[in-house]
Write an enzyme that holds these catalytic residues in place. Structure first.
Site, PDB file in Angstrom:
ATOM      1  N   GLU A 129       0.823  -1.203   0.000  1.00  0.00           N
ATOM      2  CA  GLU A 129       0.000   0.000   0.000  1.00  0.00           C
ATOM      3  C   GLU A 129       0.861   1.259   0.000  1.00  0.00           C
ATOM      4  O   GLU A 129       1.933   1.306   0.614  1.00  0.00           O
ATOM      5  CB  GLU A 129      -0.891   0.041   1.244  1.00  0.00           C
ATOM      6  CG  GLU A 129      -2.060  -0.903   1.194  1.00  0.00           C
ATOM      7  CD  GLU A 129      -2.963  -0.742   2.413  1.00  0.00           C
ATOM      8  OE1 GLU A 129      -3.983  -1.441   2.456  1.00  0.00           O
ATOM      9  OE2 GLU A 129      -2.634   0.066   3.311  1.00  0.00           O
ATOM     10  N   CYS A 139       2.597  -6.175  16.121  1.00  0.00           N
ATOM     11  CA  CYS A 139       1.912  -5.197  16.964  1.00  0.00           C
ATOM     12  C   CYS A 139       0.417  -5.509  16.920  1.00  0.00           C
ATOM     13  O   CYS A 139      -0.174  -5.642  15.854  1.00  0.00           O
ATOM     14  CB  CYS A 139       2.184  -3.780  16.466  1.00  0.00           C
ATOM     15  SG  CYS A 139       3.931  -3.310  16.569  1.00  0.00           S
TER      16      CYS A 139
END
Length: 375
Positions: free
Chosen positions: A96, A120
């Site tokens: 992206e 995360c």
């Protein structure tokens, strides 16, 4: 003629690497500047269009070199002007790139890896796992493609004034390719961005923070997200390897010395009931009060199957007020792209999932992922 796999890619070469390449071809160093300007300032990927390069050299370049650029496979445009592109970097992987326009700047958020290995827990990209590092050309190509998609060249108009390495992946786990890409962004004969307008973000890879200071002079952002080790271990698991008592000295080392005054951007995503209490704000004050820094409070972007929720506006503003009372520079990041797949990696994950289902001959409906364009 060498096939594509054997040709040297020039898109990801900084000026020093291009000069070495042309020296090996028996050419003068000024050829590096010529070709760099054609590629990055004029957006040219066809050697035949490089009219101030001799025909003989253009023919030689076609034999041994190439300028690869990824294909845009999906695009989303938000009503606030944010544009998210999904770029196909190989037959199996997409990344992206996001353009965020503001009144006084245009920021491009670029990726450094396909997926991410840091896990995360609040990050959409992390839930997809890690595939591989992006190469130099795949990183800088995001700037090249974005300028093309926006219909501008850096030579004519600087629509993209800032670049942040805050997309998919952990940049400081890919320094071999991220550092040359950052140099190209700042190269006068390429994009000419100032060091203050190029920001590399890290979750806390301490040895690479020191390496960055010594090798590439750019701005640094730390994805902190928690003011104590116990909470940060949960949210940012790399903290178990580089806890705060190791990370914080590295940040102080980064801002020490140099000819200009540096500061660290502290990124702090606001998670409802998790890290947004006033006691967390007080702990954050104690942690960074002596660090030259700016704190950026980030409203959480929800993604499918996450248990986290965005903190309320009241909670975010209370948190900010407590930090400001302590004399810290603190801003709240404006939410952008809420009407599209805003979470980092979310759209690329959907396109990847679409590709897998297409390979298994399962019907795919683009409307189900809210794409404004699927190519």
């Amino acid at each position: 003629m060498a096939d594509s796999a054997e040709k040297i890619d020039l898109l990801g070469m900084d000026c020093a690497a291009l000069e070495l390449f042309f020296a090996q071809l028996g050419e003068k160093p000024f050829r590096a500047v010529q070709v760099m300007k054609w590629i990055h300032q004029m957006g040219v990927s066809d050697f035949d269009e490089m009219t101030n390069v001799s025909k003989a050299l253009r023919e030689k370049l076609k034999q041994v070199a190439q300028i690869r650029t990824p294909r845009i496979v999906a695009e989303q445009r938000s009503t606030d002007g944010t544009i998210k592109w999904v770029l196909e970097v190989d037959n199996h992987n997409c990344i992206e790139t996001v353009f965020i326009p503001e009144d006084d700047r245009g920021t491009l958020c670029i990726s450094s890896q396909v997926g991410c290995a840091l896990e995360c827990t609040f990050c959409s990209t992390a839930q997809q796992g890690f595939n591989r590092n992006l190469e130099n050309w795949e990183i800088i190509a995001q700037m090249w493609v974005a300028n093309k998609a926006l219909g501008v060249t850096p030579r004519d108009e600087r629509v993209i004034s800032n670049v942040v390495f805050m997309g998919m992946g952990e940049p400081l786990l890919n320094v071999t390719h991220v550092f040359p890409a950052a140099r190209i962004l700042m190269e006068d004969n390429a994009y000419g961005l100032s060091k203050r307008r190029v920001t590399i973000s890290t979750a806390g890879v301490v040895p690479a923070i020191d390496k960055l200071k010594n090798e590439v002079d750019v701005s640094l952002a730390i994805s902190l997200h928690a003011p104590n080790n116990a909470l940060r271990d949960q949210l940012v698991p790399i903290n178990k390897k580089y806890p705060l008592e190791v990370l914080m000295p590295a940040l102080f080392r980064y801002v020490e010395g140099g000819n200009s005054k540096k500061h660290i951007t502290v990124e702090y995503v606001m998670l409802d009931g998790v890290n947004d209490k006033l006691e967390h704000a007080d702990q954050l004050v104690d942690l960074i009060k002596d660090l030259p820094s700016k704190i950026n409070l980030i409203p959480f972007n929800p993604f499918p199957n996450t248990d986290y929720k965005r903190s309320s506006n009241n909670a975010v503003h209370r948190f900010q007020a407590r930090l400001k009372e302590a004399g810290l520079n603190c801003t709240i990041r404006k939410t952008r792209g809420d009407d599209i797949d805003a979470a980092c990696g979310q759209l690329a994950g959907k396109v990847k999932d679409r590709t897998k289902r297409t390979l298994h001959q399962v019907e795919f409906n683009p409307k189900s992922i809210n794409l404004t364009r699927v190519l």
